[in-house]
Design an enzyme around this catalytic site. Structure first.
Site, PDB file in Angstrom:
ATOM      1  N   ASP A   1       0.819  -1.208   0.000  1.00  0.00           N
ATOM      2  CA  ASP A   1       0.000   0.000   0.000  1.00  0.00           C
ATOM      3  C   ASP A   1       0.858   1.266   0.000  1.00  0.00           C
ATOM      4  O   ASP A   1       1.933   1.296   0.602  1.00  0.00           O
ATOM      5  CB  ASP A   1      -0.896  -0.005   1.248  1.00  0.00           C
ATOM      6  CG  ASP A   1      -1.977   1.052   1.189  1.00  0.00           C
ATOM      7  OD1 ASP A   1      -2.321   1.506   0.084  1.00  0.00           O
ATOM      8  OD2 ASP A   1      -2.482   1.439   2.264  1.00  0.00           O
ATOM      9  N   GLY A   2       0.354   2.305  -0.662  1.00  0.00           N
ATOM     10  CA  GLY A   2       1.005   3.610  -0.606  1.00  0.00           C
ATOM     11  C   GLY A   2       1.617   4.082  -1.901  1.00  0.00           C
ATOM     12  O   GLY A   2       2.249   5.139  -1.942  1.00  0.00           O
TER      13      GLY A   2
ATOM     14  N   ARG B   1       0.098   8.895 -10.457  1.00  0.00           N
ATOM     15  CA  ARG B   1      -0.032   7.694  -9.624  1.00  0.00           C
ATOM     16  C   ARG B   1       0.623   6.479 -10.287  1.00  0.00           C
ATOM     17  O   ARG B   1       1.133   5.590  -9.596  1.00  0.00           O
ATOM     18  CB  ARG B   1      -1.508   7.410  -9.351  1.00  0.00           C
ATOM     19  CG  ARG B   1      -2.160   8.398  -8.390  1.00  0.00           C
ATOM     20  CD  ARG B   1      -3.661   8.136  -8.275  1.00  0.00           C
ATOM     21  NE  ARG B   1      -3.941   6.805  -7.763  1.00  0.00           N
ATOM     22  CZ  ARG B   1      -4.012   6.505  -6.467  1.00  0.00           C
ATOM     23  NH1 ARG B   1      -3.781   7.441  -5.549  1.00  0.00           N
ATOM     24  NH2 ARG B   1      -4.290   5.279  -6.078  1.00  0.00           N
TER      25      ARG B   1
ATOM     26  N   HIS C   1       3.122   3.129  -8.925  1.00  0.00           N
ATOM     27  CA  HIS C   1       2.965   1.689  -9.162  1.00  0.00           C
ATOM     28  C   HIS C   1       4.219   1.092  -9.795  1.00  0.00           C
ATOM     29  O   HIS C   1       4.596  -0.044  -9.494  1.00  0.00           O
ATOM     30  CB  HIS C   1       1.740   1.440 -10.044  1.00  0.00           C
ATOM     31  CG  HIS C   1       0.446   1.806  -9.382  1.00  0.00           C
ATOM     32  ND1 HIS C   1       0.042   1.257  -8.184  1.00  0.00           N
ATOM     33  CD2 HIS C   1      -0.527   2.683  -9.747  1.00  0.00           C
ATOM     34  CE1 HIS C   1      -1.131   1.768  -7.841  1.00  0.00           C
ATOM     35  NE2 HIS C   1      -1.492   2.637  -8.768  1.00  0.00           N
TER      36      HIS C   1
ATOM     37  N   THR D   1     -10.230  -7.028  -5.848  1.00  0.00           N
ATOM     38  CA  THR D   1     -11.464  -7.039  -6.628  1.00  0.00           C
ATOM     39  C   THR D   1     -12.106  -5.655  -6.652  1.00  0.00           C
ATOM     40  O   THR D   1     -12.899  -5.349  -7.551  1.00  0.00           O
ATOM     41  CB  THR D   1     -12.460  -8.058  -6.041  1.00  0.00           C
ATOM     42  OG1 THR D   1     -12.570  -7.858  -4.620  1.00  0.00           O
ATOM     43  CG2 THR D   1     -12.008  -9.484  -6.297  1.00  0.00           C
ATOM     44  N   GLU D   2     -11.771  -4.825  -5.672  1.00  0.00           N
ATOM     45  CA  GLU D   2     -12.317  -3.459  -5.610  1.00  0.00           C
ATOM     46  C   GLU D   2     -11.493  -2.449  -6.402  1.00  0.00           C
ATOM     47  O   GLU D   2     -11.972  -1.344  -6.691  1.00  0.00           O
ATOM     48  CB  GLU D   2     -12.411  -2.986  -4.151  1.00  0.00           C
ATOM     49  CG  GLU D   2     -13.446  -3.710  -3.296  1.00  0.00           C
ATOM     50  CD  GLU D   2     -13.011  -5.109  -2.888  1.00  0.00           C
ATOM     51  OE1 GLU D   2     -13.877  -6.009  -2.843  1.00  0.00           O
ATOM     52  OE2 GLU D   2     -11.802  -5.313  -2.635  1.00  0.00           O
ATOM     53  N   ASN D   3     -10.265  -2.800  -6.745  1.00  0.00           N
ATOM     54  CA  ASN D   3      -9.385  -1.844  -7.425  1.00  0.00           C
ATOM     55  C   ASN D   3      -9.825  -1.502  -8.843  1.00  0.00           C
ATOM     56  O   ASN D   3      -9.345  -0.523  -9.429  1.00  0.00           O
ATOM     57  CB  ASN D   3      -7.942  -2.358  -7.460  1.00  0.00           C
ATOM     58  CG  ASN D   3      -7.238  -2.261  -6.124  1.00  0.00           C
ATOM     59  OD1 ASN D   3      -6.269  -2.972  -5.867  1.00  0.00           O
ATOM     60  ND2 ASN D   3      -7.711  -1.382  -5.237  1.00  0.00           N
ATOM     61  N   TRP D   4     -10.764  -2.266  -9.403  1.00  0.00           N
ATOM     62  CA  TRP D   4     -11.279  -1.951 -10.737  1.00  0.00           C
ATOM     63  C   TRP D   4     -12.023  -0.615 -10.730  1.00  0.00           C
ATOM     64  O   TRP D   4     -12.260  -0.024 -11.791  1.00  0.00           O
ATOM     65  CB  TRP D   4     -12.224  -3.053 -11.218  1.00  0.00           C
ATOM     66  CG  TRP D   4     -11.568  -4.381 -11.391  1.00  0.00           C
ATOM     67  CD1 TRP D   4     -11.678  -5.464 -10.571  1.00  0.00           C
ATOM     68  CD2 TRP D   4     -10.699  -4.789 -12.456  1.00  0.00           C
ATOM     69  NE1 TRP D   4     -10.930  -6.513 -11.046  1.00  0.00           N
ATOM     70  CE2 TRP D   4     -10.318  -6.128 -12.202  1.00  0.00           C
ATOM     71  CE3 TRP D   4     -10.201  -4.153 -13.599  1.00  0.00           C
ATOM     72  CZ2 TRP D   4      -9.466  -6.840 -13.033  1.00  0.00           C
ATOM     73  CZ3 TRP D   4      -9.353  -4.865 -14.441  1.00  0.00           C
ATOM     74  CH2 TRP D   4      -8.996  -6.190 -14.158  1.00  0.00           C
TER      75      TRP D   4
ATOM     76  N   ARG E   1      -6.327  -0.862   8.071  1.00  0.00           N
ATOM     77  CA  ARG E   1      -7.384  -1.675   7.478  1.00  0.00           C
ATOM     78  C   ARG E   1      -6.832  -3.013   6.989  1.00  0.00           C
ATOM     79  O   ARG E   1      -5.698  -3.094   6.540  1.00  0.00           O
ATOM     80  CB  ARG E   1      -8.013  -0.952   6.281  1.00  0.00           C
ATOM     81  CG  ARG E   1      -8.749   0.320   6.614  1.00  0.00           C
ATOM     82  CD  ARG E   1      -9.472   0.854   5.377  1.00  0.00           C
ATOM     83  NE  ARG E   1      -8.536   1.210   4.316  1.00  0.00           N
ATOM     84  CZ  ARG E   1      -7.941   2.407   4.207  1.00  0.00           C
ATOM     85  NH1 ARG E   1      -8.166   3.328   5.127  1.00  0.00           N
ATOM     86  NH2 ARG E   1      -7.121   2.662   3.209  1.00  0.00           N
TER      87      ARG E   1
ATOM     88  N   SER F   1      -8.416  -4.420   4.481  1.00  0.00           N
ATOM     89  CA  SER F   1      -8.686  -4.250   3.037  1.00  0.00           C
ATOM     90  C   SER F   1      -9.030  -5.559   2.331  1.00  0.00           C
ATOM     91  O   SER F   1      -8.615  -5.794   1.206  1.00  0.00           O
ATOM     92  CB  SER F   1      -7.494  -3.565   2.353  1.00  0.00           C
ATOM     93  OG  SER F   1      -7.394  -2.223   2.783  1.00  0.00           O
TER      94      SER F   1
END
Length: 250
Positions: A30-31, A43, A47, A76-79, A204, A206
């Site tokens: 993360d970060g 961003r 990555h 699965t939420e990063n989409w 979190r 996550s």
């Protein structure tokens, strides 16, 4: 749950040579975005640097004798993130898949991918399968890369598999145990994580390894993932060694 800050040299008394290492480490990488923002960069640059850190830390874990390492690369939420950022992450993933066929060969690292692969292109799935096939007979650390992974999604996937077996008569409802659930997780056959490290200071989970982390120790750290170094891993391992793990007992 405290945030662990980088210690001064004078405060460091133990080294990893003095401790018993955990078998299985999970890392929430993360970060990346905040790292880039602090530097006025897009961003996607975060990555890219985060991917470089991943390679270094994976090799370091293998070198010091960690048996299993699971890294959270894409949830699965990063989409839901901006399409440009998602595309950049997918390109990094594809580049890694191409490189990794030989990248970890000399390190004897066994590469596995956990998560729902159905959303990836045929080419990506072929590369995933080729990486796993090429590395399956190696005798070193098992590296689990969580891509399109979510802990809740994994549990639902396991429950559906078990429900199908009950429906077809392969299993009786009374056969359902926590071990059976574990055997239907993506990490089947592996020990549960002993330690989960979260750089970036967030508190979190996550949606990471929800089933497997029931008794994992957490270490929240004050460094963003692209800046994470082997020394940071060392201090997390030393902190872990100081903890008294009772697993619900006294």
């Amino acid at each position: 749950m405290a945030i662990f800050k980088r210690a001064k040299k004078s405060e460091e008394t133990l080294s990893i040579k003095d401790i018993v290492l955990p078998q299985h480490i999970g890392i929430i990488m993360d970060g990346n975005g905040r790292w880039a923002k602090k530097r006025g960069l897009p961003r996607t640059a975060g990555h890219t640097h985060g991917a470089q850190t991943f390679r270094k830390i994976a090799r370091y874990c293998s070198d010091i004798g960690i048996k299993y390492l699971t890294v959270y690369a894409f949830s699965t939420e990063n989409w839901k993130r901006p399409q440009k950022e998602v595309d950049a992450i997918m390109k990094l993933f594809k580049d890694y898949l191409i490189e990794a066929i030989t990248d970890f060969k000399d390190d004897s690292i066994v590469v596995k991918f956990i998560g729902d692969r159905s959303v990836f292109s045929d080419q990506m799935r072929e590369l995933i399968e080729k990486n796993e096939e090429e590395s399956k007979d190696r005798d070193g650390m098992v590296l689990n890369i969580a891509m399109n992974y979510g802990g809740r999604d994994e549990i639902v996937h396991a429950v559906k598999n078990i429900a199908d077996d009950v429906k077809t008569g392969k299993l009786d409802v009374n056969d359902i145990t926590d071990k059976l659930l574990s055997d239907n997780m993506y990490t089947c056959g592996q020990p549960d994580p002993d330690l989960i490290i979260r750089p970036s200071g967030e508190y979190r989970t996550s949606n990471f390894l929800l089933w497997q982390s029931a008794y994992a120790e957490y270490c929240i750290m004050d460094v963003l993932w692209p800046d994470f170094k082997s020394e940071d891993l060392d201090r997390a391992l030393i902190e872990f060694a100081k903890r008294n793990r009772r697993f619900g007992g006294v």
